[in-house]
Motif scaffolding. Sequence first.
Motif, short mmCIF file in Angstrom:
data_model
loop_
_atom_site.label_atom_id
_atom_site.label_comp_id
_atom_site.label_asym_id
_atom_site.label_seq_id
_atom_site.Cartn_x
_atom_site.Cartn_y
_atom_site.Cartn_z
N ILE A 1 0.86 -1.18 0.00
CA ILE A 1 0.00 0.00 0.00
C ILE A 1 0.90 1.23 0.00
O ILE A 1 1.92 1.28 0.70
CB ILE A 1 -0.98 0.01 1.19
CG1 ILE A 1 -0.25 -0.02 2.53
CG2 ILE A 1 -1.94 -1.16 1.10
CD1 ILE A 1 -1.20 0.14 3.72
N VAL B 1 -1.66 -1.04 -4.03
CA VAL B 1 -2.88 -0.27 -3.75
C VAL B 1 -2.44 1.14 -3.34
O VAL B 1 -1.87 1.34 -2.27
CB VAL B 1 -3.72 -0.93 -2.63
CG1 VAL B 1 -4.94 -0.07 -2.31
CG2 VAL B 1 -4.15 -2.32 -3.06
N HIS C 1 -7.18 3.45 -4.63
CA HIS C 1 -8.25 3.29 -3.66
C HIS C 1 -8.09 4.34 -2.57
O HIS C 1 -7.00 4.50 -2.00
CB HIS C 1 -8.21 1.88 -3.04
CG HIS C 1 -9.35 1.57 -2.15
ND1 HIS C 1 -9.25 1.60 -0.77
CD2 HIS C 1 -10.64 1.24 -2.42
CE1 HIS C 1 -10.42 1.26 -0.24
NE2 HIS C 1 -11.28 1.04 -1.21
N GLN D 1 -7.28 -0.24 4.44
CA GLN D 1 -6.52 -0.31 3.19
C GLN D 1 -5.88 -1.69 3.00
O GLN D 1 -5.86 -2.24 1.90
CB GLN D 1 -5.47 0.80 3.17
CG GLN D 1 -4.92 1.12 1.78
CD GLN D 1 -5.88 1.95 0.94
OE1 GLN D 1 -7.09 1.94 1.16
NE2 GLN D 1 -5.35 2.66 -0.04
N ALA E 1 -6.69 -4.54 0.12
CA ALA E 1 -5.65 -5.15 -0.73
C ALA E 1 -5.73 -6.67 -0.71
O ALA E 1 -5.60 -7.33 -1.74
CB ALA E 1 -4.27 -4.69 -0.26
N CYS F 1 -8.19 -8.11 -3.03
CA CYS F 1 -7.82 -8.05 -4.46
C CYS F 1 -6.91 -9.19 -4.88
O CYS F 1 -6.71 -9.42 -6.08
CB CYS F 1 -7.13 -6.72 -4.76
SG CYS F 1 -8.14 -5.26 -4.48
#
Length: 618
Positions: free
Chosen positions: A376, A400, A423, A431, A435, A438
Amino acid sequence: MKILVIQQKMIGDVLVSSIICNNLRKAYPAAQIDYLVYESTVPVLEGNISFDNLILFKEIHRNSNREFLKLALKIRREKYDLVIDAYSKLESWIFVFLSGAKRRISYKKPWRSFLYTDNVPFATFPKTNMGLAIERRLSLLKPLHLDIEVDPLPKLFVTEAENGQALALFDKHGVNKNRKTVMISLLGSESVKTYPFHFMAKVVDGIADKHDVNLLFNYFPKQIEEARKVYDACSESTKSKIYFDLLGDDLRSFIAIMNNCDMIVGNDGGAINMAKSLGKSSFIIFSPWIEKKIWATFEDGIHHQSVHLKEFRPELFEGRFEKELKQMTPELYLQFQPELFAAQLETFLNHNLNSAQVAVSLQIMPVRLPLSALIITYNEENHIKEVIDDLDFADEIIVVDSFSTDNTAALVNASGKAKLIEHAFVDYTAQRNFAIGCARNPWILFLDADERFTDALKEEVIETIQQPDAKSAYLFYRTFIFENTKLNFSGWQTDKIFRLFRKAKAHYTTERLVHEKLTVNGKIGKLKNKLIHFSYTDYETYKGKMESYGKFKAKEEFLKGVHPNFYHFYLHPAYKFLYQFLVRLGFLDGKKGVIICYLNAYSVAVRYRELKKMRAAK
């Protein structure tokens, strides 16, 4: 410089281990390189100029202690500078011990490390499609830090005269030149490595029924009775395509004959390894007790494929080890019916028989691991390229990003290796959980953009997730780098964090907004090798991060109903500083230790200052 490479084993092992000599010759062109091998394996080494002398281990050396000692003393008199022991068994241990070489390299195994100056980890899982047989040999070169591009491909050499003799043999037996020729690796080196004869006959029938090809059987004259059993079990139409009596007088003859075939199908063994070294396509039927990960070399799903009973009937192998599987091989083989892999073999044949390619180049590809690497980010242009490159062993890399205002997104897209998902950032926990959702793989590897892997940690991760008894999640210890200096104390000496876990067994709890907590359903392990954390490059960056953390922690405290008081405003920050500076030995990190301890305490002060504001605004 004088170098000795030891590999006292069978044909396939000696051929594969010759890559050690090949690369040593590239690195040290003026060195004397000698290769100690069994006398029976010499034919696969003819024509190879990577070594100067072959030292032959003969039956007399095995049967006579006196002759064995004479050979060991002969080796000692050569005064080798370097000995590489790729065999690592009792006989080679004695040779190494008596050699007097200044440097001695072999695999790291119990009770023998004192014999060697360099003990290389004995890999248990492959990192590429080269297979463990190749990767383990190449690992023995790592301590030398060779300044060359390492060539992992074993090589066989066929002279024009040998090739001509093979073609003459084809003509003598009337081999149809308009058809492609398939060599059948009919017999393994022992019965427990040999696919049952009646099943092999079905395989041969299946090839002949659907394809107009020439079929050759690989066997030595002394094995003619076993070969005849397979031949007799074949259909009459198949027999018309088999040139049963076409075989050479010796191993060099077989090599030349194989060089004029198009592919090989059948039992794993030396014949398969020789065929691959000649650039021929291969389809291997592995014995149930042999580990495919070792000898399934250079498999690409097209030119080189293999099958193992475990892929079709995994329940037969659960909880069983090699010794038991070897004893069970006859009954396991009966479960390995040709129908299980008929479609796979047919796909292989269709591609390779219809291909105009004469020689197949061996392609090196990373092993596809069931691993999704997640990052992230927000404004990480200084780190993102390096961290993506660091994760090249993962099957999937997802970044992400919280709509960075710098060049982060462009660098991710330019990498060609990672998938970018933008995002909006709410908090770290949300967050990270986004992730995870996904990711397509069962294993998750989370990395911050400022974290880096060592080679040893990469190998440990690769091996860990392939273990059948792997735990649900793993903690990583970290080495903390501040302003390019390693901090050994200040509370970081025991710093560890979850970075690797099974997707189905873990998630980040919503109780925390920062320094998020992973909830794990199952057993937890720790990896031995450390992750490098290049935390902050300067004072202002770290201070800004601590302020951000403090504000998120204030939200957590607010949701918990905490009301700040004198203790929170003054005593808690002071305690944080003194604990990290004195108890956690931050003073031993010098000036940087003072800075780190102060900023960590500052983050606590920010937390309660912000919490006071939130309470006042309520």
